[in-house]
Scaffold this motif. Structure first.
Motif, mmCIF file in Angstrom:
data_model
loop_
_atom_site.group_PDB
_atom_site.id
_atom_site.type_symbol
_atom_site.label_atom_id
_atom_site.label_comp_id
_atom_site.label_asym_id
_atom_site.label_seq_id
_atom_site.Cartn_x
_atom_site.Cartn_y
_atom_site.Cartn_z
ATOM 1 N N GLY A 136 37.266 48.260 38.275
ATOM 2 C CA GLY A 136 38.485 48.193 38.202
ATOM 3 C C GLY A 136 39.027 48.943 36.978
ATOM 4 N N HIS A 170 40.468 50.310 43.482
ATOM 5 C CA HIS A 170 39.918 49.997 42.145
ATOM 6 C C HIS A 170 41.039 50.264 41.083
ATOM 7 C CE1 HIS A 170 38.606 54.223 42.503
ATOM 8 N NE2 HIS A 170 38.794 54.092 41.117
ATOM 9 N N LEU A 205 44.108 43.567 40.198
ATOM 10 C CA LEU A 205 42.595 43.987 40.408
ATOM 11 C C LEU A 205 41.748 42.724 40.844
ATOM 12 C CD1 LEU A 205 42.216 46.346 37.315
ATOM 13 C CD2 LEU A 205 42.170 46.983 39.803
ATOM 14 N N HIS A 210 38.010 43.142 42.086
ATOM 15 C CA HIS A 210 37.609 44.055 40.888
ATOM 16 C C HIS A 210 37.697 43.287 39.632
ATOM 17 C CE1 HIS A 210 36.783 47.417 43.448
ATOM 18 N NE2 HIS A 210 38.123 47.315 43.988
ATOM 19 N N PRO A 212 38.373 44.329 35.515
ATOM 20 C CA PRO A 212 38.706 45.662 34.743
ATOM 21 C C PRO A 212 37.542 45.948 33.839
ATOM 22 C CG PRO A 212 39.412 43.575 33.687
ATOM 23 C CD PRO A 212 38.939 43.082 35.136
#
Length: 441
Positions: A136, A170, A205, A210, A212
């Protein structure tokens, strides 16, 4: 006797345009309604085929001036001696890494050399993913980080623009921290308030599965419209990202190497240290060169068994040129020049603003300055038409400018940092004349 059998022929502007359309990248644009044929550069000046000089107010690539003799000499002498790759030992490669990292705060001490800012930002993404194990990425709205496929995905300026394919799964986008026309205006705590908006991006995210890996942010927003980050923004934003396990990246491809004047790197003005720093454009004064600088911990995570090798990145010619640029910045006191001339230029623009209501905001740090055109000062309504007229009128007076921002209404001013007070006076006088000749409203 000079062999002229393969000399480049001189062609008219019309013939050049015809041949470009027939044989070059069809998406390649030209500047200005009547394109210029530029054949020579020197300092802050560009010269056309007729010898007419144009004051270059927008070229942040030739950082220490077009064709600086010391930089040209360094490249030519090294090219005449040797150019090869980094699998051979060479003093210039190590010396450049030492000199570059000496300008940076700890722990930014490991250098990867590339050929461009796009390459640097692309490599930085690989580093962040290797270190975090995540994919992400958080970016600022209207940002531009490069033209490779991975960087177009991280550039709202591209993926939300004409021909763009929209936001990737993403990627999360946070609002520009624009204290003039953004969601938070004219507030003393605008920086922290914008910074806290990253919490929503992190949640977004996570909702898509996802974690980060990185937050990409220019230390000053270029394509976003010469936006100066409000105090406290990066401190708050970096804290949010690091708490979520991500890395923080400062993109100084446009604004590094002393352009802000009172610091070598613009992120220093926010009182933070990124995990990864990316560099390009001014690093080689027009020579194709870029860099990633990171911490030993992040660099170690990249050691997976797969070698990162760049055929041209870090070659002796590039390193000689990069060293010469650092020498010129230091020995010609160009950071001090950026402070002094930048303050004079910004003050002069604000005086003009007081006489011409079409300028809604003047902002800047050093020789990174924006003047935003609006049609209604109270509503802060963008006026791109007036901005375009000003750019063309200034070109007719032999001053080169351009516009940027989501509405293309911000006059961007980022000349080579050898730009002098006399150059600034010429620009201000001509701009005042152009604005005075335009109809009000």
């Amino acid at each position: 006797m000079t062999d002229t059998r393969h000399a480049v022929p001189e062609r008219s502007r019309e013939e050049l345009l015809r041949l470009r359309r027939a044989h070059l990248n069809p998406t390649l644009s030209v500047a200005y309604r009547e394109p210029l044929k530029i054949v020579r550069g020197e300092g802050v000046w560009l010269y056309d085929a007729q010898g007419q000089g144009y004051l270059d107010m927008v070229n942040n690539v030739c950082h220490v001036g077009h064709c600086h003799p010391r930089v040209v000499r360094a490249g030519a002498e090294q090219m005449a001696r040797l150019n090869t790759n980094t699998r051979y030992l060479h003093d210039a490669l190590v010396e450049y890494a030492l000199r570059l990292t000496a300008t940076l705060p700890a722990p930014l001490s490991v250098v990867f050399l590339t050929n461009s800012g796009t390459e640097a930002n692309d490599l930085a993404l690989r580093l962040a993913r290797a270190h975090t194990g995540a994919r992400g990425t958080i970016v600022v709205d209207h940002a531009y980080h490069g033209h490779s496929p991975s960087m177009v995905e991280l550039s709202p300026y591209k993926f939300n623009g004409r021909g763009g394919e929209g936001q990737a799964d993403h990627v999360a986008v946070v609002p520009m921290p624009d204290a003039y026309r953004g969601a938070v205006r004219d507030a003393a705590d605008a920086g922290p308030r914008y910074g806290r908006m990253l919490a929503g991006a992190i949640d977004e995210l996570r909702a898509r599965g996802h974690r980060p890996a990185a937050f990409y942010c220019e230390s000053l927003l270029g394509c976003g419209g010469q936006v100066i980050l409000p105090d406290g923004y990066l401190r708050q934003a970096f804290a949010q990202v690091r708490a979520a396990g991500g890395l923080c990246l400062s993109d100084e491809v446009q604004v590094g190497f002393g352009r802000v004047g009172d610091a070598m790197w613009a992120f220093e003005q926010q009182g933070v240290v990124p995990d990864i720093l990316t560099l390009g454009k001014p690093i080689g004064n027009g020579h194709p060169m870029g860099a990633v600088v990171t911490t030993p911990e992040v660099a170690t995570s990249f050691v997976t068994g797969m070698e990162y090798f760049n055929t041209f990145g870090g070659n002796p010619v590039s390193c000689a040129i990069g060293l010469a640029v650092l020498d010129v910045i230091e020995e010609e006191n160009l950071m001090d020049n950026a402070v002094r001339v930048g303050e004079f230029l910004t003050a002069g623009l604000r005086e003009i603003q007081a006489r011409h209501p079409g300028i809604g905001d003047v902002r800047g740090r050093g020789l990174f300055i924006g003047a935003e055109f609006v049609s209604d000062a109270a509503a802060r309504s963008p006026d791109p038409a007036r901005a375009r007229v000003v750019v063309e009128a200034m070109k007719a007076r032999h001053v080169l400018l351009s516009t940027d921002g989501p509405d293309d209404n911000v006059l961007k001013i980022k000349p080579p940092i050898v730009f002098s007070r006399a150059n600034a006076e010429e620009f201000l006088e001509k701009l005042d004349g152009v604005l005075g000749a335009l109809p009000v409203g």
